[in-house]
Design a protein around this motif. Structure first.
Motif, PDB file in Angstrom:
ATOM      1  N   SER A 152       0.871  -1.185   0.000  1.00 14.19           N
ATOM      2  CA  SER A 152       0.000   0.000   0.000  1.00 14.19           C
ATOM      3  C   SER A 152       0.903   1.228   0.000  1.00 14.19           C
ATOM      4  O   SER A 152       2.076   1.138   0.388  1.00 14.19           O
ATOM      5  CB  SER A 152      -0.854  -0.009   1.273  1.00 14.19           C
ATOM      6  OG  SER A 152      -1.483   1.239   1.474  1.00 14.19           O
ATOM      7  N   THR A 153       0.362   2.369  -0.378  1.00 16.83           N
ATOM      8  CA  THR A 153       1.128   3.597  -0.148  1.00 16.83           C
ATOM      9  C   THR A 153       1.360   3.784   1.356  1.00 16.83           C
ATOM     10  O   THR A 153       2.320   4.440   1.753  1.00 16.83           O
ATOM     11  CB  THR A 153       0.404   4.832  -0.722  1.00 16.83           C
ATOM     12  OG1 THR A 153      -0.964   4.787  -0.327  1.00 16.83           O
ATOM     13  CG2 THR A 153       0.510   4.883  -2.221  1.00 16.83           C
ATOM     14  N   SER A 154       0.496   3.157   2.180  1.00 17.96           N
ATOM     15  CA  SER A 154       0.729   3.194   3.635  1.00 17.96           C
ATOM     16  C   SER A 154       1.977   2.403   4.015  1.00 17.96           C
ATOM     17  O   SER A 154       2.466   2.531   5.141  1.00 17.96           O
ATOM     18  CB  SER A 154      -0.473   2.621   4.388  1.00 17.96           C
ATOM     19  OG  SER A 154      -1.612   3.386   4.131  1.00 17.96           O
ATOM     20  N   GLY A 155       2.476   1.568   3.088  1.00 17.34           N
ATOM     21  CA  GLY A 155       3.718   0.832   3.289  1.00 17.34           C
ATOM     22  C   GLY A 155       4.931   1.601   2.784  1.00 17.34           C
ATOM     23  O   GLY A 155       6.047   1.074   2.767  1.00 17.34           O
ATOM     24  N   GLN A 156       4.700   2.832   2.332  1.00 22.13           N
ATOM     25  CA  GLN A 156       5.801   3.676   1.857  1.00 22.13           C
ATOM     26  C   GLN A 156       5.830   5.010   2.597  1.00 22.13           C
ATOM     27  O   GLN A 156       6.827   5.711   2.578  1.00 22.13           O
ATOM     28  CB  GLN A 156       5.645   3.928   0.351  1.00 22.13           C
ATOM     29  CG  GLN A 156       5.644   2.638  -0.447  1.00 22.13           C
ATOM     30  CD  GLN A 156       5.417   2.884  -1.912  1.00 22.13           C
ATOM     31  OE1 GLN A 156       4.410   3.480  -2.290  1.00 22.13           O
ATOM     32  NE2 GLN A 156       6.328   2.434  -2.744  1.00 22.13           N
ATOM     33  N   TRP A 157       4.698   5.333   3.189  1.00 22.14           N
ATOM     34  CA  TRP A 157       4.548   6.527   3.999  1.00 22.14           C
ATOM     35  C   TRP A 157       4.058   6.073   5.383  1.00 22.14           C
ATOM     36  O   TRP A 157       3.611   4.952   5.535  1.00 22.14           O
ATOM     37  CB  TRP A 157       3.478   7.449   3.405  1.00 22.14           C
ATOM     38  CG  TRP A 157       3.781   7.972   2.042  1.00 22.14           C
ATOM     39  CD1 TRP A 157       3.750   7.277   0.870  1.00 22.14           C
ATOM     40  CD2 TRP A 157       4.147   9.305   1.706  1.00 22.14           C
ATOM     41  NE1 TRP A 157       4.071   8.090  -0.185  1.00 22.14           N
ATOM     42  CE2 TRP A 157       4.323   9.359   0.313  1.00 22.14           C
ATOM     43  CE3 TRP A 157       4.335  10.471   2.449  1.00 22.14           C
ATOM     44  CZ2 TRP A 157       4.685  10.524  -0.358  1.00 22.14           C
ATOM     45  CZ3 TRP A 157       4.687  11.626   1.792  1.00 22.14           C
ATOM     46  CH2 TRP A 157       4.871  11.651   0.400  1.00 22.14           C
ATOM     47  N   GLY A 158       4.054   6.938   6.356  1.00 20.07           N
ATOM     48  CA  GLY A 158       3.298   6.662   7.578  1.00 20.07           C
ATOM     49  C   GLY A 158       1.822   6.909   7.306  1.00 20.07           C
ATOM     50  O   GLY A 158       1.463   7.429   6.254  1.00 20.07           O
ATOM     51  N   HIS A 159       0.974   6.495   8.218  1.00 23.90           N
ATOM     52  CA  HIS A 159      -0.452   6.752   8.020  1.00 23.90           C
ATOM     53  C   HIS A 159      -1.106   6.988   9.383  1.00 23.90           C
ATOM     54  O   HIS A 159      -1.370   6.031  10.117  1.00 23.90           O
ATOM     55  CB  HIS A 159      -1.116   5.558   7.313  1.00 23.90           C
ATOM     56  CG  HIS A 159      -2.414   5.921   6.666  1.00 23.90           C
ATOM     57  ND1 HIS A 159      -2.878   5.316   5.524  1.00 23.90           N
ATOM     58  CD2 HIS A 159      -3.338   6.861   6.992  1.00 23.90           C
ATOM     59  CE1 HIS A 159      -4.042   5.856   5.186  1.00 23.90           C
ATOM     60  NE2 HIS A 159      -4.334   6.785   6.068  1.00 23.90           N
ATOM     61  N   PRO A 160      -1.348   8.254   9.728  1.00 22.85           N
ATOM     62  CA  PRO A 160      -1.907   8.567  11.041  1.00 22.85           C
ATOM     63  C   PRO A 160      -3.191   7.794  11.328  1.00 22.85           C
ATOM     64  O   PRO A 160      -4.034   7.661  10.436  1.00 22.85           O
ATOM     65  CB  PRO A 160      -2.214  10.070  10.949  1.00 22.85           C
ATOM     66  CG  PRO A 160      -1.381  10.577   9.843  1.00 22.85           C
ATOM     67  CD  PRO A 160      -1.167   9.450   8.892  1.00 22.85           C
ATOM     68  N   HIS A 161      -3.323   7.282  12.526  1.00 22.37           N
ATOM     69  CA  HIS A 161      -4.494   6.516  12.989  1.00 22.37           C
ATOM     70  C   HIS A 161      -4.600   5.134  12.349  1.00 22.37           C
ATOM     71  O   HIS A 161      -5.627   4.474  12.473  1.00 22.37           O
ATOM     72  CB  HIS A 161      -5.805   7.296  12.772  1.00 22.37           C
ATOM     73  CG  HIS A 161      -5.782   8.662  13.379  1.00 22.37           C
ATOM     74  ND1 HIS A 161      -5.953   9.816  12.648  1.00 22.37           N
ATOM     75  CD2 HIS A 161      -5.552   9.062  14.647  1.00 22.37           C
ATOM     76  CE1 HIS A 161      -5.853  10.871  13.450  1.00 22.37           C
ATOM     77  NE2 HIS A 161      -5.605  10.438  14.675  1.00 22.37           N
ATOM     78  N   ARG A 162      -3.570   4.712  11.634  1.00 24.98           N
ATOM     79  CA  ARG A 162      -3.601   3.383  11.001  1.00 24.98           C
ATOM     80  C   ARG A 162      -2.259   2.678  11.260  1.00 24.98           C
ATOM     81  O   ARG A 162      -1.706   2.037  10.369  1.00 24.98           O
ATOM     82  CB  ARG A 162      -3.826   3.525   9.491  1.00 24.98           C
ATOM     83  CG  ARG A 162      -5.097   4.246   9.074  1.00 24.98           C
ATOM     84  CD  ARG A 162      -6.302   3.340   9.093  1.00 24.98           C
ATOM     85  NE  ARG A 162      -6.113   2.193   8.226  1.00 24.98           N
ATOM     86  CZ  ARG A 162      -6.227   2.225   6.880  1.00 24.98           C
ATOM     87  NH1 ARG A 162      -6.564   3.335   6.271  1.00 24.98           N
ATOM     88  NH2 ARG A 162      -6.036   1.147   6.160  1.00 24.98           N
ATOM     89  N   SER A 163      -1.729   2.787  12.478  1.00 26.56           N
ATOM     90  CA  SER A 163      -0.365   2.304  12.723  1.00 26.56           C
ATOM     91  C   SER A 163      -0.187   0.794  12.486  1.00 26.56           C
ATOM     92  O   SER A 163       0.830   0.397  11.902  1.00 26.56           O
ATOM     93  CB  SER A 163       0.119   2.701  14.124  1.00 26.56           C
ATOM     94  OG  SER A 163      -0.782   2.285  15.120  1.00 26.56           O
ATOM     95  N   PRO A 164      -1.134  -0.081  12.884  1.00 27.10           N
ATOM     96  CA  PRO A 164      -0.900  -1.516  12.606  1.00 27.10           C
ATOM     97  C   PRO A 164      -0.848  -1.809  11.107  1.00 27.10           C
ATOM     98  O   PRO A 164      -0.023  -2.590  10.634  1.00 27.10           O
ATOM     99  CB  PRO A 164      -2.100  -2.219  13.260  1.00 27.10           C
ATOM    100  CG  PRO A 164      -2.719  -1.210  14.171  1.00 27.10           C
ATOM    101  CD  PRO A 164      -2.387   0.133  13.624  1.00 27.10           C
ATOM    102  N   TYR A 165      -1.729  -1.147  10.370  1.00 29.64           N
ATOM    103  CA  TYR A 165      -1.796  -1.362   8.919  1.00 29.64           C
ATOM    104  C   TYR A 165      -0.513  -0.877   8.243  1.00 29.64           C
ATOM    105  O   TYR A 165       0.080  -1.588   7.424  1.00 29.64           O
ATOM    106  CB  TYR A 165      -3.012  -0.619   8.363  1.00 29.64           C
ATOM    107  CG  TYR A 165      -3.240  -0.814   6.891  1.00 29.64           C
ATOM    108  CD1 TYR A 165      -3.701  -2.031   6.391  1.00 29.64           C
ATOM    109  CD2 TYR A 165      -3.023   0.223   5.981  1.00 29.64           C
ATOM    110  CE1 TYR A 165      -3.935  -2.207   5.032  1.00 29.64           C
ATOM    111  CE2 TYR A 165      -3.249   0.058   4.630  1.00 29.64           C
ATOM    112  CZ  TYR A 165      -3.706  -1.159   4.158  1.00 29.64           C
ATOM    113  OH  TYR A 165      -3.933  -1.330   2.813  1.00 29.64           O
ATOM    114  N   ALA A 166      -0.088   0.344   8.600  1.00 30.74           N
ATOM    115  CA  ALA A 166       1.143   0.880   7.985  1.00 30.74           C
ATOM    116  C   ALA A 166       2.330  -0.015   8.318  1.00 30.74           C
ATOM    117  O   ALA A 166       3.164  -0.314   7.455  1.00 30.74           O
ATOM    118  CB  ALA A 166       1.388   2.309   8.461  1.00 30.74           C
ATOM    119  N   ALA A 167       2.412  -0.477   9.576  1.00 30.32           N
ATOM    120  CA  ALA A 167       3.530  -1.344   9.969  1.00 30.32           C
ATOM    121  C   ALA A 167       3.506  -2.648   9.172  1.00 30.32           C
ATOM    122  O   ALA A 167       4.546  -3.127   8.691  1.00 30.32           O
ATOM    123  CB  ALA A 167       3.461  -1.636  11.471  1.00 30.32           C
ATOM    124  N   ALA A 168       2.312  -3.223   9.008  1.00 30.43           N
ATOM    125  CA  ALA A 168       2.201  -4.483   8.260  1.00 30.43           C
ATOM    126  C   ALA A 168       2.583  -4.283   6.791  1.00 30.43           C
ATOM    127  O   ALA A 168       3.290  -5.111   6.204  1.00 30.43           O
ATOM    128  CB  ALA A 168       0.768  -5.032   8.363  1.00 30.43           C
TER     129      ALA A 168
END
Ligand code: NAD
Length: 254
Positions: free
Chosen positions: A135-151
């Motif tokens: 995901s782009t959340s896997g290339q950036w941080g994502h506020p309020h979605r920390s488990p998802y971004a980490a995964a």
């Protein structure tokens, strides 16, 4: 030439579109999904695609499903480790350990179990392609979605490592990083993020598009197009890459 294509989390959303598009190309396609009613609806709409109910985060469930595919096909050419879940939308202080763990389990344990099986078969064949969905959340941080971004960052580490392990065996491993994809899942996420941030849903929807250079959301077909290209001869030298399909994210703070 018909290829054997497996898609996890394939009964709806991006996975369903990937499966349908490969089936339209004449490939043999199988999907699994944890949602039995989605699988039944998908099977009815796509009678040529092999379907199964399996939970990617559960070792026994995946063993049973993947063994059935191995018995039917004897191998596999293309695997999309696509199943994922958005997990909780909240500040880290408010995230329960169980919610953290279940998000990591679906996104990362699921990718591990799927890739472990694919690696064994593809190494024996000396050919194959694995595509993981980050995901782009896997290339950036994502506020309020920390488990998802980490995964999703973890998915990229897995992808890079498997590309190194399997490259000498002629197996390519890549990831696709979708931006905000139109569909039911993002509608649910907009509602959750609105609750977590206090922002209006439409404000968040607009912020996703405004955070990209092309001022756009993307579609499941955009992601399927990328998968079809990765599986084409034109991508035969492409491995170890995170292919971002997002209209070019400038900020991921929606
Ligand atoms: P979706 O919810 O429409 O589809 C996901 C599918 O995975 C569903 O059918 C669901 O039942 C299935 N699934 C969930 N948990 C499962 C499990 N434990 N075992 C097996 N199947 C399971 O979502 P989508 O948008 O199609 O997401 C597909 C992938 O794309 C996910 O990995 C997601 O994180 C990723 N992604 C989506 C977006 C987006 O904007 N929709 C953006 C970036 C990345």
């Amino acid at each position: 030439m018909s290829r054997r294509v497996l898609v996890t989390g394939g009964a709806s959303g991006i996975g369903a579109r990937i499966a349908e598009r490969f089936a339209e190309l004449g490939d043999a396609v199988a999907i699994c999904d944890a949602n039995a009613s989605s699988v039944a609806a998908f099977a009815e709409a796509n009678p040529t695609i092999r379907t199964g109910v399996a939970d990617v985060s559960d070792g026994a469930s995946m063993d049973a499903y993947l063994t059935s595919i191995e018995n039917a096909w004897g191998g596999v050419d293309i695997v999309f480790a696509n199943a994922g879940t958005g997990g909780p939308a909240a500040r880290i202080e408010d995230i329960a350990l169980d919610d953290w763990k279940s998000c990591i389990a679906v996104n990362l344990d699921g990718a591990f179990l799927t890739c472990r099986w694919a690696a064994r078969l593809m190494r024996a064949q000396q050919s194959g392609l694995i595509v993981l969905t980050s995901s782009t959340s896997g290339q950036w941080g994502h506020p309020h979605r920390s488990p998802y971004a980490a995964a999703k960052w973890g998915i990229l580490g897995l992808m890079k490592t498997l590309a190194m392990e399997l490259g000498p065996a002629g197996v390519r491993v890549n990831a696709i990083c979708p931006g905000a994809v139109e569909g039911d899942r993002m509608e649910r996420m907009l509602t959750n993020q609105s609750r977590a941030s206090g922002k209006d849903t439409e404000q968040i929807r607009a912020a996703y598009a405004d955070g990209t250079s092309l001022r756009t959301w993307v579609t499941a077909d955009d992601i399927a197009d990328a998968g079809i290209w990765l599986a084409s001869p034109g991508a035969s030298k492409v491995s170890g890459q995170a292919l971002t399909i997002d209209g070019h994210t400038e900020t991921n703070s929606a």
